[in-house]
Scaffold this motif. Structure first.
Motif, PDB file in Angstrom:
ATOM      1  N   ASN A 237      34.759  52.082  40.643  1.00 32.73           N
ATOM      2  CA  ASN A 237      34.704  52.003  42.108  1.00 32.73           C
ATOM      3  C   ASN A 237      33.600  51.096  42.628  1.00 32.73           C
ATOM      4  O   ASN A 237      33.650  50.636  43.772  1.00 32.73           O
ATOM      5  N   GLN A 238      32.582  50.826  41.780  1.00 38.33           N
ATOM      6  CA  GLN A 238      31.524  49.938  42.249  1.00 38.33           C
ATOM      7  C   GLN A 238      31.794  48.462  41.880  1.00 38.33           C
ATOM      8  O   GLN A 238      30.990  47.591  42.180  1.00 38.33           O
ATOM      9  N   TRP A 239      32.960  48.187  41.261  1.00 37.15           N
ATOM     10  CA  TRP A 239      33.319  46.798  40.990  1.00 37.15           C
ATOM     11  C   TRP A 239      33.571  46.051  42.295  1.00 37.15           C
ATOM     12  O   TRP A 239      34.108  46.618  43.261  1.00 37.15           O
ATOM     13  N   THR A 240      33.228  44.796  42.337  1.00 34.97           N
ATOM     14  CA  THR A 240      33.537  43.910  43.460  1.00 34.97           C
ATOM     15  C   THR A 240      34.548  42.870  43.002  1.00 34.97           C
ATOM     16  O   THR A 240      34.325  42.175  42.012  1.00 34.97           O
ATOM     17  N   HIS A 241      35.652  42.791  43.707  1.00 36.51           N
ATOM     18  CA  HIS A 241      36.684  41.820  43.349  1.00 36.51           C
ATOM     19  C   HIS A 241      36.182  40.401  43.627  1.00 36.51           C
ATOM     20  O   HIS A 241      35.675  40.115  44.716  1.00 36.51           O
ATOM     21  N   LEU A 242      36.306  39.537  42.641  1.00 38.55           N
ATOM     22  CA  LEU A 242      35.858  38.152  42.790  1.00 38.55           C
ATOM     23  C   LEU A 242      37.016  37.212  43.095  1.00 38.55           C
ATOM     24  O   LEU A 242      36.949  36.428  44.050  1.00 38.55           O
TER      25      LEU A 242
END
Length: 451
Positions: free
Chosen positions: A386-391
């Motif tokens: 959930n703390q991933w940021t989509h690049l």
């Protein structure tokens, strides 16, 4: 070519003049090359080295060289355009590339397969003997399956390389069954691993290409250039930059009966050439040459990248496979490229690469992102994912040509007198195949011009 066999899309921007619009200009060149992917660049480099007196122009429609072998830098992360690995054992790459300059960073052999609620190791005991106990007790296949892998390894390693692509042929699924592998081994390891390479079910894949790629994985590591897969094409383009026109699409090609022809660009240039080389995938090549280029169903994929402020749950430089099938989630394979080469992410950050193949590729970007994160939460836990940021999401409709049965790795490169076509669709759908095709066109071009 995309797929982690090494196809399968340079970092930054290539210095190469992008000339302004010319409405009715006419010029003459000895050689015009259409397309600055790895095949076109290979042909250009070897032609230039063989005959330094020849004039040459390389026309590239996009804003950079590389074709399907490109990388972008986004917020300090290196994003390869479609997840690819560099297989060091391919024979003809060494004729073109300086491995030391590419600063290759290897993956561990084998993979970690997710099934039964955990990741289980499948490894090469001859290259990682210390992994043998863990690999033997994993639920990915039976003990006899693992013995059969060792037998298959010995069998293929002893085959003359030139003979592999002429051997008796089956679908890869049928081939593996004939070798005695159980459904568990095929479904949990061979299917996700080789679908990640071939981007198609094993029922739609030639056993010749399976044996060829299997042999390449035995001979040398799979790796990543330390500054991204795009470094491969940047490396080849270096001495050719003054010959490259970027942002220059080709509208038409007319061939002369006496040889060569005229290339007309979308911005109005007309270039007469003794030799024309089209280095493009079949859809682009057939748009210029029509039915002289056979069509094949393209194989596509989607690659989604995410950033994380936390280290990966497993920091080994290894590939992670979905051993539970598409019904368990959309991701076929994933890895943490920054665990292979630290250059892929800013200091203290992690880059996540996820690959989707099959019909799920056609979903919207937003839905794909949601489904990928949901699937990966099962593997790594929702708190971490959930703390991933989509690049960025890359959808690549033509990643590589099909390799259905019957498959031939030797297709003609001559379209007309002094007119040639090259690319992975003329050889094997690999970086090596694209380079091999470019080498053949260079040889044919130099012979043609010397006659």
């Amino acid at each position: 070519m995309i797929g982690f066999a090494g196809w399968m899309p340079g970092v930054g921007t290539v210095a190469g003049p992008s000339r302004g619009k010319v409405q009715c200009s006419a010029s003459r060149e000895d050689v015009v090359i259409v397309g600055a992917g790895v095949s076109g660049l290979a042909a250009a480099k070897l032609i230039s080295e063989g005959r330094s007196d020849l004039s040459m122009t390389i026309l590239e429609k996009s804003d950079d060289v590389g074709g399907r072998i490109r990388s972008d830098v986004v917020d300090g992360y290196i994003l390869d355009r479609g997840f690819q690995v560099f297989i060091e054992g391919y024979p003809q790459q060494g004729e073109l590339l300086d491995y030391e300059q590419l600063d290759l960073k290897p993956f561990l052999p084998g993979a970690l397969v997710y099934c039964e609620g955990a990741h289980h190791l499948v490894s090469d005991p001859l290259r990682r003997i210390q992994d043998t106990p863990e690999s033997l007790v994993s639920p990915v296949g039976t003990f006899m399956d693992k013995a059969r892998v060792a037998l298959l390894r010995t069998k293929i390693a002893n085959l003359p390389l030139d003979s592999i692509l002429q051997r008796d042929e089956y679908t890869t699924a049928e081939y593996l069954r004939r070798e005695g592998f159980t459904s568990s081994m095929i479904d949990r390891f061979f299917t996700p691993f080789y679908q990640g390479i071939f981007l198609a079910p094993l029922e739609e894949q030639s056993s010749r290409m399976f044996e060829y790629v299997f042999r390449m994985f035995l001979s040398a590591p799979a790796s990543l250039p330390s500054k991204g897969i795009g470094a491969v094409t940047q490396h080849v383009a270096g001495p050719l930059r003054d010959k490259i026109q970027l942002n220059t699409g080709v509208k038409s090609i007319s061939m002369n009966e006496s040889g060569g022809g005229t290339v007309e660009t979308e911005d109005g240039q007309r270039i007469e050439a003794k030799v024309i080389v089209v280095a493009a995938d079949p859809p682009a090549a057939s748009a210029l040459f029509g039915d002289r280029i056979e069509s094949s169903k393209p194989r596509g994929c989607a690659n989604l990248y995410f950033s994380s402020d936390q280290p990966p749950p497993i920091s080994k430089p290894i590939l992670f496979l979905n051993g539970e099938g598409r019904s368990a989630g959309v991701v076929g394979n994933t890895c943490f490229p920054s665990s292979v080469s630290a250059n892929y992410a800013p200091v203290g950050k992690t880059l996540v690469s996820t690959t989707v193949i099959g019909d799920d590729v056609h979903r919207s970007d937003a839905e794909l992102e949601r489904l990928v994160k949901s699937h990966m939460s099962e593997w790594w836990g929702s708190d971490y994912v959930n703390q991933w940021t989509h690049l960025r999401t890359y959808k690549i409709p033509y990643s590589q040509p099909a390799q259905n049965v019957p498959f031939s790795a030797s297709k003609g490169v001559e379209v007309g007198r002094g007119v040639f076509v090259c690319g992975d669709h003329r050889s094997t759908p690999t970086v090596n195949g694209a380079i091999s095709s470019g080498i053949q066109v260079a040889k044919d071009t130099l012979k043609y011009l010397s006659d």
